[in-house]
Design an enzyme around this catalytic site. Structure first.
Site, PDB file in Angstrom:
ATOM      1  N   SER A  12       0.838  -1.194   0.000  1.00  0.00           N
ATOM      2  CA  SER A  12       0.000   0.000   0.000  1.00  0.00           C
ATOM      3  C   SER A  12       0.872   1.243   0.000  1.00  0.00           C
ATOM      4  O   SER A  12       1.931   1.273   0.636  1.00  0.00           O
ATOM      5  CB  SER A  12      -0.911   0.009   1.240  1.00  0.00           C
ATOM      6  OG  SER A  12      -1.561   1.251   1.361  1.00  0.00           O
ATOM      7  N   LYS A  55     -15.396  -1.296   4.747  1.00  0.00           N
ATOM      8  CA  LYS A  55     -15.972   0.054   4.770  1.00  0.00           C
ATOM      9  C   LYS A  55     -17.422   0.066   5.248  1.00  0.00           C
ATOM     10  O   LYS A  55     -17.886   1.084   5.777  1.00  0.00           O
ATOM     11  CB  LYS A  55     -15.860   0.700   3.392  1.00  0.00           C
ATOM     12  CG  LYS A  55     -14.423   1.017   2.988  1.00  0.00           C
ATOM     13  CD  LYS A  55     -14.364   1.773   1.671  1.00  0.00           C
ATOM     14  CE  LYS A  55     -12.927   2.074   1.282  1.00  0.00           C
ATOM     15  NZ  LYS A  55     -12.818   2.880   0.044  1.00  0.00           N
ATOM     16  N   ASN A  76     -14.575   5.207   5.534  1.00  0.00           N
ATOM     17  CA  ASN A  76     -13.170   4.893   5.281  1.00  0.00           C
ATOM     18  C   ASN A  76     -12.229   5.639   6.224  1.00  0.00           C
ATOM     19  O   ASN A  76     -11.011   5.504   6.127  1.00  0.00           O
ATOM     20  CB  ASN A  76     -12.792   5.180   3.818  1.00  0.00           C
ATOM     21  CG  ASN A  76     -12.539   6.662   3.563  1.00  0.00           C
ATOM     22  OD1 ASN A  76     -13.131   7.528   4.216  1.00  0.00           O
ATOM     23  ND2 ASN A  76     -11.675   6.951   2.613  1.00  0.00           N
ATOM     24  N   ASP A  92     -13.615   9.451   0.630  1.00  0.00           N
ATOM     25  CA  ASP A  92     -13.570   9.041  -0.775  1.00  0.00           C
ATOM     26  C   ASP A  92     -14.361  10.004  -1.670  1.00  0.00           C
ATOM     27  O   ASP A  92     -14.026  10.168  -2.848  1.00  0.00           O
ATOM     28  CB  ASP A  92     -14.136   7.622  -0.941  1.00  0.00           C
ATOM     29  CG  ASP A  92     -13.170   6.549  -0.481  1.00  0.00           C
ATOM     30  OD1 ASP A  92     -11.951   6.810  -0.488  1.00  0.00           O
ATOM     31  OD2 ASP A  92     -13.638   5.456  -0.110  1.00  0.00           O
ATOM     32  N   GLY A 118     -19.850  -1.756  -5.465  1.00  0.00           N
ATOM     33  CA  GLY A 118     -19.266  -1.614  -4.133  1.00  0.00           C
ATOM     34  C   GLY A 118     -19.205  -0.181  -3.663  1.00  0.00           C
ATOM     35  O   GLY A 118     -19.845   0.725  -4.229  1.00  0.00           O
ATOM     36  N   GLY A 119     -18.401   0.039  -2.612  1.00  0.00           N
ATOM     37  CA  GLY A 119     -18.298   1.363  -2.010  1.00  0.00           C
ATOM     38  C   GLY A 119     -17.765   2.408  -2.965  1.00  0.00           C
ATOM     39  O   GLY A 119     -18.250   3.555  -2.990  1.00  0.00           O
ATOM     40  N   TYR A 191      -5.168   2.359  -9.305  1.00  0.00           N
ATOM     41  CA  TYR A 191      -3.922   3.113  -9.504  1.00  0.00           C
ATOM     42  C   TYR A 191      -2.708   2.208  -9.676  1.00  0.00           C
ATOM     43  O   TYR A 191      -1.592   2.702  -9.909  1.00  0.00           O
ATOM     44  CB  TYR A 191      -3.687   4.086  -8.343  1.00  0.00           C
ATOM     45  CG  TYR A 191      -3.568   3.438  -6.981  1.00  0.00           C
ATOM     46  CD1 TYR A 191      -2.350   2.964  -6.515  1.00  0.00           C
ATOM     47  CD2 TYR A 191      -4.683   3.313  -6.155  1.00  0.00           C
ATOM     48  CE1 TYR A 191      -2.247   2.372  -5.266  1.00  0.00           C
ATOM     49  CE2 TYR A 191      -4.591   2.719  -4.909  1.00  0.00           C
ATOM     50  CZ  TYR A 191      -3.365   2.257  -4.477  1.00  0.00           C
ATOM     51  OH  TYR A 191      -3.264   1.657  -3.238  1.00  0.00           O
TER      52      TYR A 191
END
Length: 407
Positions: A12, A55, A76, A92, A118-119, A191
């Site tokens: 991450s 989340k 989040n 987000d 999804g979220g 990304y």
């Protein structure tokens, strides 16, 4: 203490981002689903970022939600307040809105397809609706699905909020852009890799293509504001985004055998702090013999097939300077492997200066003939063509100037 909370975090960039945002300790924290509740109730932390798949799962453990978190039904960011209670927030929304604004795409009154349920999808839908878009959420089932995309050929923008195309399963796309003749742009929340297949397809169509790195940085910036209680200028988003791009983006060198790719690559690695990889060396490590020896015993077709496997593995990595074999451009499938995470530089060198020792193909065929065949292929692969007839230092300086301008 602050954490990124998830089930399987892998690699991450969040710790790197938060190091630029505040003077606090920020670590990755993996928890299994059956550990989640106990940690949220009894764990020691000042704040959390929350990622897949928690989340929604964290919401029952929050004592209160901000309006945007309640609207999206996803959290989040969690803040432990002065009385010990947990406040759930969602950054987000700000992240995706920043991405949308930076793309320059105008969505007011236009049809936008959002892929996924999804979220990330719910966040994108909310932002787009607030900006006046006619949003159509596409999923595998339901009213609007991948089997009836023909109903939405008038879409102007597509947002990918699914994990399709994400590392380590790069190379796939959720749909074909050829279905949408009025398309103006594609926003992909992924990304890593830098360019998913969907974004590379958008490039091919000459339309706006943007990945989710800016969204990641922007949402982290707002999260850091909640952690510290201090406003952080939006200009920090651009600075951190550029820094991450420099760290993540590969520099890839193509060109004729003997054109100096290894020499230039080693110098570039020292200048940039990236790891240098020679594809021929990687091939030898994988196969157990040098490319020259393999070519002599197994032939070029078998060599090219294994070379593609090596480039596929290397191309998914980030932060490399990669010197490729001179003939990698003869297989079109190598292009997306190289292009997905980097910029491709063609080192062009005078044929009379090319070394042939230890290169079976160069010795067996006149270099002028090889160059005549490969030059159009190098041009097809390359983002930039660089003259390498001067000193190595001059070539490296030229490449770095182009690379930094591009970033």
């Amino acid at each position: 203490m602050y954490y990124l909370l998830g089930e399987k975090l892998g690699h991450s960039y969040s710790p790197q981002i938060h190091r630029h945002l505040g003077e606090y300790t920020y670590k990755l924290l993996e928890k299994a689903p059956d550990q989640l509740g106990d940690f949220l109730k009894n764990g020691t932390f000042s704040g959390l970022n929350v990622t897949i798949p928690y989340k929604k799962s964290v919401i029952p453990y929050c004592d209160a939600l901000t309006p945007i978190a309640a609207r999206l039904g996803a959290v989040n960011t969690i803040i432990r307040q002065s009385d010990g209670s947990l406040l759930g927030h969602n950054t987000d929304y700000f992240g995706f809105e920043t991405m949308l604004k930076r793309s320059g795409l105008q969505v007011q009154g236009k049809k936008v397809l959002v892929l996924g349920t999804g979220g990330a999808s719910q966040t994108a839908v909310a932002v787009l609706q607030d900006h006046g878009a006619q949003v159509v959420a596409v999923s595998r089932t339901g009213e609007n699905h991948y089997g009836n995309l023909f109903l939405h050929q008038d879409a102007a923008v597509i947002v990918n909020a699914t994990p399709v195309g994400m590392y380590p399963h790069a190379g796939s796309a959720p749909l074909s852009l050829a279905l949408f003749p009025q398309l103006e742009g594609v926003l992909d929340c992924i990304y890593n890799p830098t360019r998913t297949k969907l974004l590379m397809d958008a490039d091919t169509h000459g339309i706006v293509a943007m990945n989710g790195l800016l969204m990641l940085v922007a949402q982290a910036k707002e999260g850091a504001e909640w952690f510290t209680g201090r406003k952080i200028p939006d200009e920090r988003i651009d600075a951190i985004y550029t820094t991450l791009q420099k760290q993540m983006t590969n520099i890839l060198l193509i060109g004729m055998p003997g054109s100096g790719k290894s020499t230039i690559g080693s110098l570039l690695a020292r200048k940039t702090g990236k790891r240098f990889v020679d594809a021929d060396v990687a091939f030898e490590e994988k196969v157990g013999c040098s490319p020259a020896a393999f070519l002599e015993t197994k032939g070029e077709a078998a060599f090219r097939a294994l070379e593609t496997e090596v480039l596929a593995e290397l191309g998914q990595q980030s932060g490399l300077v990669l010197a490729t074999g001179g003939g990698c451009v003869t297989k079109e499938e190598n292009y997306p492997h190289l292009h997905q995470n980097g910029s491709i530089f063609w080192l062009d060198r005078c044929i009379d200066s090319l070394a042939t020792q230890g290169r079976p193909l160069s010795q067996a065929t006149p270099l002028t003939k090889i160059y005549r065949i490969r030059a159009p292929l190098y041009a097809r692969f390359a983002d930039y063509k660089v003259d390498n007839n001067g000193t190595p230092e001059e070539t490296v300086s030229n490449i770095l100037h182009i690379w930094e301008e591009q970033l």
